[in-house]
Scaffold this active site. Structure first.
Site, mmCIF file in Angstrom:
data_model
loop_
_atom_site.group_PDB
_atom_site.id
_atom_site.type_symbol
_atom_site.label_atom_id
_atom_site.label_comp_id
_atom_site.label_asym_id
_atom_site.label_seq_id
_atom_site.Cartn_x
_atom_site.Cartn_y
_atom_site.Cartn_z
ATOM 1 N N PRO A 198 0.815 -1.224 0.000
ATOM 2 C CA PRO A 198 0.000 0.000 0.000
ATOM 3 C C PRO A 198 0.847 1.272 0.000
ATOM 4 O O PRO A 198 0.327 2.361 -0.239
ATOM 5 C CB PRO A 198 -0.818 -0.081 1.290
ATOM 6 C CG PRO A 198 -0.593 -1.432 1.850
ATOM 7 C CD PRO A 198 0.640 -1.999 1.228
ATOM 8 N N GLU B 43 2.265 -7.945 8.740
ATOM 9 C CA GLU B 43 2.236 -6.477 8.838
ATOM 10 C C GLU B 43 3.243 -5.868 7.898
ATOM 11 O O GLU B 43 3.132 -4.741 7.468
ATOM 12 C CB GLU B 43 2.517 -6.019 10.272
ATOM 13 C CG GLU B 43 1.281 -6.058 11.149
ATOM 14 C CD GLU B 43 0.683 -7.448 11.275
ATOM 15 O OE1 GLU B 43 1.454 -8.440 11.315
ATOM 16 O OE2 GLU B 43 -0.553 -7.560 11.309
ATOM 17 N N ARG C 263 -2.280 -8.549 -20.770
ATOM 18 C CA ARG C 263 -3.256 -8.270 -21.832
ATOM 19 C C ARG C 263 -2.828 -7.117 -22.737
ATOM 20 O O ARG C 263 -3.397 -6.932 -23.811
ATOM 21 C CB ARG C 263 -4.644 -8.052 -21.261
ATOM 22 C CG ARG C 263 -4.839 -6.759 -20.510
ATOM 23 C CD ARG C 263 -6.062 -6.838 -19.628
ATOM 24 N NE ARG C 263 -7.285 -7.174 -20.365
ATOM 25 C CZ ARG C 263 -7.899 -6.361 -21.223
ATOM 26 N NH1 ARG C 263 -7.409 -5.171 -21.452
ATOM 27 N NH2 ARG C 263 -8.999 -6.739 -21.843
ATOM 28 N N ASP D 255 -9.630 -0.959 -25.102
ATOM 29 C CA ASP D 255 -10.034 -0.964 -23.696
ATOM 30 C C ASP D 255 -10.421 0.424 -23.203
ATOM 31 O O ASP D 255 -9.923 1.422 -23.700
ATOM 32 C CB ASP D 255 -8.858 -1.396 -22.792
ATOM 33 C CG ASP D 255 -8.539 -2.857 -22.910
ATOM 34 O OD1 ASP D 255 -9.317 -3.577 -23.547
ATOM 35 O OD2 ASP D 255 -7.508 -3.261 -22.357
HETATM 36 N N1 4GX Z 1 -1.560 -2.907 -3.198
HETATM 37 N N2 4GX Z 1 -0.969 -5.251 0.820
HETATM 38 C C1 4GX Z 1 1.249 -6.304 1.076
HETATM 39 C C2 4GX Z 1 2.115 -6.842 3.313
HETATM 40 C C3 4GX Z 1 3.280 -5.946 3.123
HETATM 41 C C4 4GX Z 1 3.408 -4.710 3.781
HETATM 42 C C5 4GX Z 1 4.517 -3.934 3.554
HETATM 43 C C6 4GX Z 1 5.303 -5.585 2.065
HETATM 44 C C7 4GX Z 1 5.465 -4.376 2.690
HETATM 45 C C8 4GX Z 1 -1.432 -3.955 -1.269
HETATM 46 C C9 4GX Z 1 -2.105 -2.947 -2.015
HETATM 47 C C10 4GX Z 1 -1.715 -4.328 0.127
HETATM 48 C C11 4GX Z 1 -1.200 -5.412 2.248
HETATM 49 C C12 4GX Z 1 -0.018 -6.179 0.256
HETATM 50 C C13 4GX Z 1 0.096 -5.528 3.026
HETATM 51 N N3 4GX Z 1 4.236 -6.354 2.273
HETATM 52 N N4 4GX Z 1 -0.511 -4.452 -2.073
HETATM 53 N N5 4GX Z 1 0.950 -6.567 2.461
HETATM 54 N N6 4GX Z 1 -3.100 -2.157 -1.606
HETATM 55 O O1 4GX Z 1 -2.635 -3.762 0.683
HETATM 56 O O2 4GX Z 1 -0.572 -3.813 -3.247
#
Ligand code: 4GX
Length: 251
Positions: free
Chosen positions: A87, A114, A152, A167
């Site tokens: 995120p 986390e 795609r 698209d």
């Molecule tokens: N868009 N998540 C990753 C665990 C995490 C946290 C920090 C690495 C670093 C998300 C999103 C997403 C939740 C995937 C936390 N891994 N990934 N995860 N929105 O929410 O891509």
């Protein structure tokens, strides 16, 4: 194109990445997709991949030794870009999908729990992508979203008729409405222009519908959408209609 995915849950990829377009791309040797289990790179007896955070606060953090070993092994001597899904990344969009579709190899890293020891980012991550402002349980679904949108865009994956250039977003606009038989369904008809056979008028109508829908749902997209002068004029008409609607509702 080759894509490698590092994950604690490789099984999550088996069904989605073997159906429909993804299957077609792999079957036609346009896409080589490999998943790697990060746990295989934990060298201790119990294959531990995570640990409690320094400073406390609960939750678990992926261990840097294990994850960096996994990334370095998969990357080998290649120049593949290493992309973390999280995120905190920059938000994925059509332009990014097109850009990645021009690479011949990249590596996606899926975190769980986390988070991630910060040193993994410092040592082994080139780029961080988010698929949107919400929190998932892990990066796997995000990785599959990115893979689907990227693959795609590769020529030859979609048929000529359904090419990615048609698209939503390819021309900076949302798509307008589509119809198929029956001509009447539960009292609802099909716009006459689509059944009249006047090809040029129909093409213009479709453009206008796309502009109308973009105006209604995502007006900010119109700032950068390439519109002709007459399409700008049409947009001004829509804006005037909206202003009038607004005024009427205030009466
Ligand atoms: N868009 N998540 C990753 C665990 C995490 C946290 C920090 C690495 C670093 C998300 C999103 C997403 C939740 C995937 C936390 N891994 N990934 N995860 N929105 O929410 O891509």
């Amino acid at each position: 194109m080759r894509i490698d995915v590092l994950t604690l849950f490789p099984d999550m990829f088996t069904v989605p990445m073997n159906e429909s377009m993804m299957w077609k791309a792999r079957d036609r040797h346009i896409l080589e997709l490999y998943t790697h289990n990060i746990r295989d790179y934990a060298l201790d007896k119990h294959h531990v991949v995570d640990d409690t955070p320094y400073g406390g606060g609960g939750g678990m953090v992926l261990k840097p030794d294990v994850v960096v070993r996994a990334i370095e092994d998969v990357k080998g001597v290649s120049k593949a870009r290493v992309i973390l899904l999280s995120p905190q990344g920059s938000v994925f969009n059509h332009a990014k999908a097109v850009e990645l579709s021009q690479q011949d190899h990249f590596i996606l890293v899926c975190g769980h729990y986390e988070g991630f020891d910060e040193r993994i980012r410092q040592l082994a991550i080139d780029e961080e992508i988010s698929i949107g402002d919400y929190v998932l349980t892990g990066g796997e679904l995000a990785a599959m979203v990115v893979i689907d949108a990227v693959v795609r865009q590769i020529p030859g994956v979609l048929g000529a008729e359904g090419g990615a250039d048609r698209d939503s977003h390819a021309d900076g606009l949302l798509e307008g409405p589509h119809y198929t038989r029956p001509a009447e369904f539960r009292g609802l008809g099909v716009p006459e222009i689509l059944t009249g056979g006047h090809h040029e008028a129909m093409t213009q109508w479709r453009r206008e519908q796309a502009i109308r829908r973009t105006w209604q749902q995502r007006p900010e997209l119109l700032r950068s959408a390439p519109l002709t002068e007459s399409e700008r004029y049409f947009l001004a008409t829509l804006a005037r209609e909206s202003a009038e609607d607004c005024q009427e509702r205030m009466m």
